[in-house]
Design a protein around this motif. Structure first.
Motif, short mmCIF file in Angstrom:
data_model
loop_
_atom_site.label_atom_id
_atom_site.label_comp_id
_atom_site.label_asym_id
_atom_site.label_seq_id
_atom_site.Cartn_x
_atom_site.Cartn_y
_atom_site.Cartn_z
N ARG A 1 0.90 -1.49 -0.06
CA ARG A 1 0.19 -0.12 -0.08
C ARG A 1 0.84 1.14 -0.05
O ARG A 1 0.41 2.34 0.59
CB ARG A 1 -1.12 -0.07 0.97
CG ARG A 1 -2.01 -1.10 0.97
CD ARG A 1 -3.03 -0.86 1.97
NE ARG A 1 -4.16 -1.95 1.57
CZ ARG A 1 -5.16 -1.31 0.93
NH1 ARG A 1 -5.59 -0.23 0.78
NH2 ARG A 1 -6.11 -2.24 0.35
N LYS B 1 -1.18 3.81 -5.00
CA LYS B 1 -2.32 4.22 -4.68
C LYS B 1 -2.56 5.60 -5.49
O LYS B 1 -3.59 6.21 -5.47
CB LYS B 1 -2.37 4.79 -3.24
CG LYS B 1 -2.57 3.19 -2.37
CD LYS B 1 -3.15 3.65 -0.84
CE LYS B 1 -2.02 4.38 0.01
NZ LYS B 1 -2.08 4.56 1.34
N MET C 1 -3.79 -5.25 -3.71
CA MET C 1 -3.17 -4.57 -2.55
C MET C 1 -3.05 -5.44 -1.08
O MET C 1 -4.07 -5.93 -0.71
CB MET C 1 -3.29 -3.16 -2.17
CG MET C 1 -3.33 -2.33 -3.35
SD MET C 1 -3.61 -0.59 -2.96
CE MET C 1 -3.05 0.18 -4.32
#
Length: 301
Positions: free
Chosen positions: A213, A218, A235
């Protein structure tokens, strides 16, 4: 110094200690469901360190020593093995991890959530449900062309400072599909990596792309580009490297591989990276495949 057992009900004892001038101790003990004897025992030993804390303090400088010797690149597994080999000290991986967290001043959440499962938060009344978008973890990865795993690892160079090395690998064969070096994990670096993957001869349609992550995974450019390439994002849960074992293992192997050459400049690092990719894909025999990753893909295309 006497080594005493670990503390229990610490928060309750601290509450009583804080408010003992305002309320009777016996009433607070009764309400908090602890005995007065237990509270007074805690009061006597609260400033005495237990065996675990003493060991923790003794190991801290040794772990700092081997972390510094690695130029800040050694993970807790490597540090644990170096302590055993060089110092004859055997500790658990978890203790090495916790002490390294203290040395690096990582947030408390990282230590607490190390083995926490996948989740997204959905609230229903007072109840919270945690579920993460971790598709790859529940898949039976029994062949290539199913999951691509990606991650970046940091390398410190004597002359050119910190550099980020990025890998994209097939999770089953651990063939390195893309490797790239960048100073910053910005949009240009992300796009360049995905373009390299798109230009490779690997079949990408409806393949799961698994990552941790980190901020780059992201970002808007990453999500847009992966959608254009028909990749399915997956993820890991935060601070759970065990959810992305394929790439974490490769990162460790790469760190070990570059120790002999000890690159000091960006050009030297690129040469060592090329050697590592060639060795991993064309020379190293994978037990699971009974051959090299490149040969396996050629035979199964």
């Amino acid at each position: 110094m006497q080594c005493l057992p670990g503390k229990r009900n610490t928060y309750k004892f601290q509450f009583i200690e804080k408010f003992k001038k305002q309320y009777p101790i016996n009433i607070m003990c009764e309400e908090l469901e602890i005995s007065r004897d237990t509270y007074y025992k805690w009061l006597k030993r609260k400033n005495i360190k237990n065996r675990y804390e003493l060991n923790h303090e003794a190991l801290k400088p040794l772990i700092q020593k081997y972390y510094d010797l690695s130029n800040g690149t050694a993970g807790y597994r490597q540090i644990k093995e170096q302590l055993e080999y060089h110092e004859g000290i055997i500790i658990s991986y978890y203790m090495a991890f916790l002490i390294k967290c203290c040395i690096m001043k990582l947030p408390e959440a990282r230590k607490k959530n190390k083995n926490k499962g996948k989740y997204t938060v959905t609230t229903k009344g007072d109840e919270k449900k945690y579920t993460y978008q971790n598709i790859a973890e529940n898949m039976d990865i029994n062949d290539i062309y199913k999951v691509i795993s990606t991650d970046t690892t940091e390398v410190k160079l004597e002359k050119d400072g910190k550099q980020n090395v990025s890998f994209f690998i097939d999770a089953y064969s651990t063939e390195i599909l893309v490797s790239c070096i960048g100073k910053s994990l910005n949009n240009d670096f992300i796009e360049y990596n995905l373009n390299l993957l798109n230009d490779s001869d690997y079949k990408l349609d409806n393949i799961i792309l698994h990552s941790d992550r980190g901020g780059m995974y992201k970002s808007g450019i990453y999500n847009t580009k992966t959608a254009e390439m028909n990749l399915i994002p997956s993820m890991s849960a935060p601070y759970t490297c065990t959810h992305n074992p394929w790439i974490e293992t490769l990162n460790g192997q790469f760190k070990d591989f570059i120790k002999k050459d000890n690159p000091k400049t960006l050009d030297e690092l690129q040469i060592v990276l090329n050697k590592f990719v060639y060795y991993n894909n064309n020379i190293k025999i994978k037990n699971k495949l009974k051959t090299t990753p490149i040969n396996y893909r050629c035979c199964h295309s």
